[in-house]
Design a protein around this motif. Structure first.
Motif, PDB file in Angstrom:
ATOM      1  N   PHE A 106      -7.427 -29.383  37.034  1.00 27.42           N
ATOM      2  CA  PHE A 106      -8.288 -29.337  38.217  1.00 27.42           C
ATOM      3  C   PHE A 106      -7.934 -28.131  39.076  1.00 27.42           C
ATOM      4  CE2 PHE A 106      -9.440 -30.622  42.586  1.00 27.42           C
ATOM      5  CZ  PHE A 106     -10.797 -30.815  42.397  1.00 27.42           C
ATOM      6  N   ALA A 107      -6.650 -27.872  39.234  1.00 28.42           N
ATOM      7  CA  ALA A 107      -6.213 -26.727  40.037  1.00 28.42           C
ATOM      8  C   ALA A 107      -6.671 -25.413  39.414  1.00 28.42           C
ATOM      9  CB  ALA A 107      -4.695 -26.750  40.194  1.00 28.42           C
ATOM     10  N   SER A 108      -6.678 -25.327  38.108  1.00 31.00           N
ATOM     11  CA  SER A 108      -7.092 -24.084  37.458  1.00 31.00           C
ATOM     12  C   SER A 108      -8.582 -23.837  37.639  1.00 31.00           C
ATOM     13  CB  SER A 108      -6.723 -24.098  35.980  1.00 31.00           C
ATOM     14  OG  SER A 108      -7.523 -25.018  35.271  1.00 31.00           O
TER      15      SER A 108
ATOM     16  N   ASP B 156      -1.952 -31.231  32.344  1.00 30.53           N
ATOM     17  CA  ASP B 156      -2.275 -32.567  32.850  1.00 30.53           C
ATOM     18  C   ASP B 156      -3.504 -32.439  33.745  1.00 30.53           C
ATOM     19  OD1 ASP B 156      -1.389 -31.581  35.311  1.00 30.53           O
ATOM     20  OD2 ASP B 156       0.523 -32.639  35.228  1.00 30.53           O
ATOM     21  N   GLU B 157      -4.041 -33.549  34.173  1.00 31.73           N
ATOM     22  CA  GLU B 157      -5.296 -33.556  34.925  1.00 31.73           C
ATOM     23  C   GLU B 157      -5.186 -32.732  36.207  1.00 31.73           C
ATOM     24  OE1 GLU B 157      -8.503 -36.769  36.769  1.00 31.73           O
ATOM     25  OE2 GLU B 157      -6.635 -37.474  35.884  1.00 31.73           O
ATOM     26  N   GLU B 158      -4.073 -32.847  36.887  1.00 29.72           N
ATOM     27  CA  GLU B 158      -3.884 -32.125  38.147  1.00 29.72           C
ATOM     28  C   GLU B 158      -3.884 -30.612  37.938  1.00 29.72           C
ATOM     29  OE1 GLU B 158      -0.386 -31.701  41.508  1.00 29.72           O
ATOM     30  OE2 GLU B 158      -0.576 -33.594  40.410  1.00 29.72           O
ATOM     31  N   ASP B 159      -3.168 -30.149  36.911  1.00 35.83           N
ATOM     32  CA  ASP B 159      -3.130 -28.709  36.633  1.00 35.83           C
ATOM     33  C   ASP B 159      -4.488 -28.195  36.180  1.00 35.83           C
ATOM     34  OD1 ASP B 159      -0.456 -28.530  37.313  1.00 35.83           O
ATOM     35  OD2 ASP B 159       0.246 -28.746  35.242  1.00 35.83           O
TER      36      ASP B 159
END
Length: 87
Positions: free
Chosen positions: A75-77, A70-73
């Motif tokens: 971005f975190a990566s 998902d977008e959050e994961d």
């Protein structure tokens, strides 16, 4: 009284027959859908063939398994990679 019982029994029988007919119709429709889906699979095995599947058909076939980030994961990566490189 016997006439009322016979009428009630006849109505119950008619209702049950209608239910059975609807169930058989639904089974036949389901079977026809399954046959059509199987035919699409056969067509899809033909090189160069373009076969369109309805979303429900594709889901039944297991064509979609959502394993994307998902977008959050995502971005975190990216942040993790920047920190590792410039750390």
């Amino acid at each position: 009284m016997t006439q009322n019982n016979n009428q009630a029994t006849e109505e119950q029988t008619t209702g049950m027959q209608s239910t059975v007919i609807m169930d058989i119709t639904a089974l036949n429709e389901h079977r026809a859908d399954q046959i059509a889906l199987a035919e699409k699979f056969v067509d899809a095995m033909t090189p160069g063939a373009v076969v369109e599947f309805e979303p429900e058909e594709a889901e039944q076939a297991g064509a979609f398994f959502e394993d994307a980030l998902d977008e959050e994961d995502a971005f975190a990566s990216v942040i993790d990679n920047d920190m590792e490189e410039h750390g």
